[in-house]
Design a protein around this motif. Structure first.
Motif, short mmCIF file in Angstrom:
data_model
loop_
_atom_site.label_atom_id
_atom_site.label_comp_id
_atom_site.label_asym_id
_atom_site.label_seq_id
_atom_site.Cartn_x
_atom_site.Cartn_y
_atom_site.Cartn_z
N TRP A 124 -0.04 4.75 -2.46
CA TRP A 124 0.91 5.73 -2.99
C TRP A 124 2.33 5.45 -2.48
O TRP A 124 3.30 5.61 -3.21
CB TRP A 124 0.48 7.14 -2.60
N TRP A 125 2.45 5.04 -1.24
CA TRP A 125 3.76 4.75 -0.67
C TRP A 125 4.39 3.56 -1.38
O TRP A 125 5.59 3.57 -1.68
CB TRP A 125 3.62 4.49 0.82
N GLN A 126 3.59 2.56 -1.67
CA GLN A 126 4.09 1.40 -2.42
C GLN A 126 4.55 1.83 -3.81
O GLN A 126 5.58 1.36 -4.31
CB GLN A 126 3.00 0.34 -2.52
N GLN A 127 3.80 2.72 -4.44
CA GLN A 127 4.16 3.22 -5.76
C GLN A 127 5.47 4.00 -5.71
O GLN A 127 6.33 3.86 -6.59
CB GLN A 127 3.04 4.11 -6.29
N LEU A 128 5.64 4.81 -4.68
CA LEU A 128 6.87 5.60 -4.52
C LEU A 128 8.09 4.70 -4.36
O LEU A 128 9.16 4.99 -4.90
CB LEU A 128 6.75 6.51 -3.30
N ILE A 134 13.74 7.86 -7.32
CA ILE A 134 13.32 8.37 -6.01
C ILE A 134 14.29 7.87 -4.93
O ILE A 134 14.66 6.70 -4.91
CB ILE A 134 11.89 7.91 -5.66
N LYS A 135 14.65 8.76 -4.03
CA LYS A 135 15.51 8.39 -2.91
C LYS A 135 14.64 8.21 -1.67
O LYS A 135 13.94 9.13 -1.26
CB LYS A 135 16.56 9.47 -2.66
N ILE A 136 14.67 7.02 -1.09
CA ILE A 136 13.89 6.71 0.10
C ILE A 136 14.78 6.85 1.33
O ILE A 136 15.66 6.02 1.57
CB ILE A 136 13.29 5.29 0.03
N TYR A 166 10.01 15.05 -11.42
CA TYR A 166 11.11 15.15 -10.47
C TYR A 166 12.41 14.69 -11.13
O TYR A 166 12.39 14.04 -12.19
CB TYR A 166 10.83 14.31 -9.22
N THR A 167 13.51 15.02 -10.51
CA THR A 167 14.82 14.65 -11.04
C THR A 167 15.43 13.52 -10.21
O THR A 167 14.97 13.22 -9.11
CB THR A 167 15.77 15.86 -11.03
N THR A 171 13.94 13.10 -3.00
CA THR A 171 13.51 12.24 -1.89
C THR A 171 12.00 12.06 -1.90
O THR A 171 11.26 12.92 -2.40
CB THR A 171 13.93 12.83 -0.54
N ALA A 172 11.57 10.94 -1.33
CA ALA A 172 10.13 10.69 -1.20
C ALA A 172 9.47 11.79 -0.39
O ALA A 172 8.36 12.23 -0.69
CB ALA A 172 9.91 9.32 -0.55
#
Length: 332
Positions: A124-128, A134-136, A166-167, A171-172
């Protein structure tokens, strides 16, 4: 008198010309305002304090006359230019009027991400990290889990698999927290309605069991039967002997081929070696697996083996199970 009449005629003519010219200009502005300018659908991010006329210029290069007319139109109708920052989806064949209406609406584009049942936190983290919008903020998964309050660094099993919207700029951490809160709520509700007499002492143990069920079968209909096998084994203090727990315990050492040596290898997760449940979930269980763990079928099954059709053959004793293994696995 002749001079005065000529003057009045000239002034009248000029006024008439201005009226006609003004009307024609207005018509042209109206036509331009409703002119379709986008060839295809696209996402557009409107930054703070950007003027609408500059947006138009970015989306569709304007001739000097067009820019002049559109600026005049917006001065005539200033309320049309009250646009809001954000990322918007602009449809194909959108006109200047349509674009302005969308940017005024504040209905920003909703991205979405689908977390699949049975995948791990690492997946899931890799997908995010690859998801658009998405802001990491944190560099590593360990930092993210700590940020969300998991001091042991392990969020495995604690996030509910489903589709989340999400917009731009979410953030993750915020997205994972939504999945965590959704799982907490669903798990608490399911725990309250669980079947009486289960050999499980806490909602977390229910989550652990559900994760094993999730990895053992993708068939929702047979999840309660798979659950019954593990519950029956727990009641009899038998090892669970679940291959997915072995694989999870091997981590990166797993090569895709589970060997007899792997089954004997002692890890915290190898249920061929340890008794009871592993210390944490081994994947993210979905709603069906959690429900199955809380409401296992009433059976006397203690074994199951893949039957080659996507499902499993269930057995009540070892002799019957060995026969099923010979039939479905060894093909004898």
């Amino acid at each position: 008198m002749i001079f005065r009449k000529s003057s009045y005629s000239l002034i009248g003519g000029i006024i008439a010309l201005l009226v006609i010219t003004g009307y024609q200009t207005y018509q042209y502005a109206e036509q331009l305002w409703n002119h379709r300018v986008l060839d295809k659908q696209q996402l557009y991010t409107l930054k703070e304090n950007t003027r609408l006329i500059d947006v138009f210029e970015q989306l569709h290069p304007l001739a000097p006359q067009q820019r002049f007319v559109l600026k005049g139109w917006l001065r005539l109708y200033p309320q049309l230019a009250k646009i809001k920052a954000g990322t918007y989806q602009l449809p194909a064949q959108a006109s200047f009027a349509k674009i302005a209406a969308i940017l005024r609406s504040g209905n920003v584009y909703q991205y979405h991400i689908t977390f699949v049942d049975g995948e791990t936190m690492t997946q899931w983290w890799q997908q995010l990290q690859q998801a658009p919008g998405i802001k990491i903020n944190q560099a590593s998964l360990t930092q993210v889990t700590a940020e969300l309050g998991f001091s042991n660094g392990n969020m495995e099993g604690w996030l509910l698999p489903e589709t989340y919207y999400y917009t731009q700029g979410t953030t993750a951490e915020a997205l994972l927290n939504r999945a965590y809160q959704a799982m907490r709520q669903f798990l608490a509700q399911t725990w309250q309605t669980r079947k009486a007499g289960l050999p499980i002492r806490s909602p977390y143990q229910l989550l652990v069991l559900a994760s094993i069920i999730e990895k053992e079968t993708g068939e929702v209909e047979e999840m309660p039967k798979v659950a019954s096998v593990f519950v029956n084994r727990l009641h009899q203090h038998m090892r669970l002997q679940s291959d997915p727990t072995v694989i999870y315990g091997l981590g990166d050492a797993y090569t895709g081929n589970l060997t007899r040596a792997n089954l004997r290898q002692k890890t915290r997760y190898n249920t061929y070696v340890i008794y009871g449940l592993p210390p944490t979930p081994i994947a993210m269980p979905g709603r069906s697996a959690i429900q199955a763990a809380a409401h296992p079928a009433n059976t006397n099954y203690y074994y199951f083996v893949a039957d080659g059709s996507g499902g499993h053959h269930f057995s009540v004793n070892l002799q019957e199970h060995n026969q099923a293994v010979r039939k479905y696995i060894l093909k004898r």
